[in-house]
Design an enzyme around this catalytic site. Sequence first.
Site, short mmCIF file in Angstrom:
data_model
loop_
_atom_site.label_atom_id
_atom_site.label_comp_id
_atom_site.label_asym_id
_atom_site.label_seq_id
_atom_site.Cartn_x
_atom_site.Cartn_y
_atom_site.Cartn_z
N ARG A 3 0.70 -1.45 -0.47
CA ARG A 3 -0.49 -0.42 0.06
C ARG A 3 0.79 1.21 0.00
O ARG A 3 2.18 1.86 0.96
CB ARG A 3 -0.78 -0.13 1.04
N ALA A 183 6.81 6.52 1.25
CA ALA A 183 7.43 5.40 1.90
C ALA A 183 7.41 5.48 3.30
O ALA A 183 8.24 5.14 3.73
CB ALA A 183 8.76 6.70 1.62
N ARG A 184 6.46 5.04 3.77
CA ARG A 184 6.12 5.21 5.21
C ARG A 184 6.96 5.65 6.75
O ARG A 184 6.89 5.18 7.91
CB ARG A 184 6.70 3.30 6.20
N LEU A 185 7.08 7.41 5.68
CA LEU A 185 7.33 8.24 6.80
C LEU A 185 6.16 9.27 7.62
O LEU A 185 5.46 10.23 7.34
CB LEU A 185 8.16 9.10 5.74
#
Length: 216
Positions: A3, A183-185
């Site tokens: 995702r 970017a999962r940040l």
Amino acid sequence: MRRRYTSGRLLERDLAPDPFDEFRAWLHDAVTMGMAEPNAMVLGTTGADGRPSSRTVLLKGIDDGAFVFFTNTASRKATEIAANPWVSLCFPWIAMERQVLVCGAASTVSREATLAYWLTRPRESQIGAWASHQSTVIGTREVLEASAAAVGERFPGEVPLPDFWSGYRVVPDTVEFWQGGVARLHDRLRYRRASGGEDSASGGQEDAWVVERLAP
């Protein structure tokens, strides 16, 4: 399936000074989006034996600096709250790539407040509260349905408020807002109650909050 989180950012400058105001804004977004059960929250409790448990309940209001829900006082959740009042509430608004996590102490609301909410419930919900000995083992579905039928016959008119049913208010120590990021940040901003507030125990208007950013 991987995702990608692309819905937006959450920056300190965008936050309301009070976490309840921020929460109301996010809840409004969830309602406006048409999300099913936007007031659904996962209530986490821990009993005297130290074992955690969780279940989904419905937020029924925000009152005097607390999140409010209602339940059977003989249920597992209520029994565990009686043994250990520290709980968590998680609002998993996945469709918006958002989550709110509340941590604090739970206590019962007044009988008057419980009755005021009880009177707004549909008759079938009132009957269900009487019919279900929540969290106890029952043999079949038919047992539950028979119990509901018996309650309906017992109370052909107004259904009274049971002695074993109450509201609970969760006064938070922390309220964390999570926004999915590229970017999962992810953005995680947590309101933490500042110590020493004169009215912190009741969640009153004199509370001061510190905002902290947490690593995702």
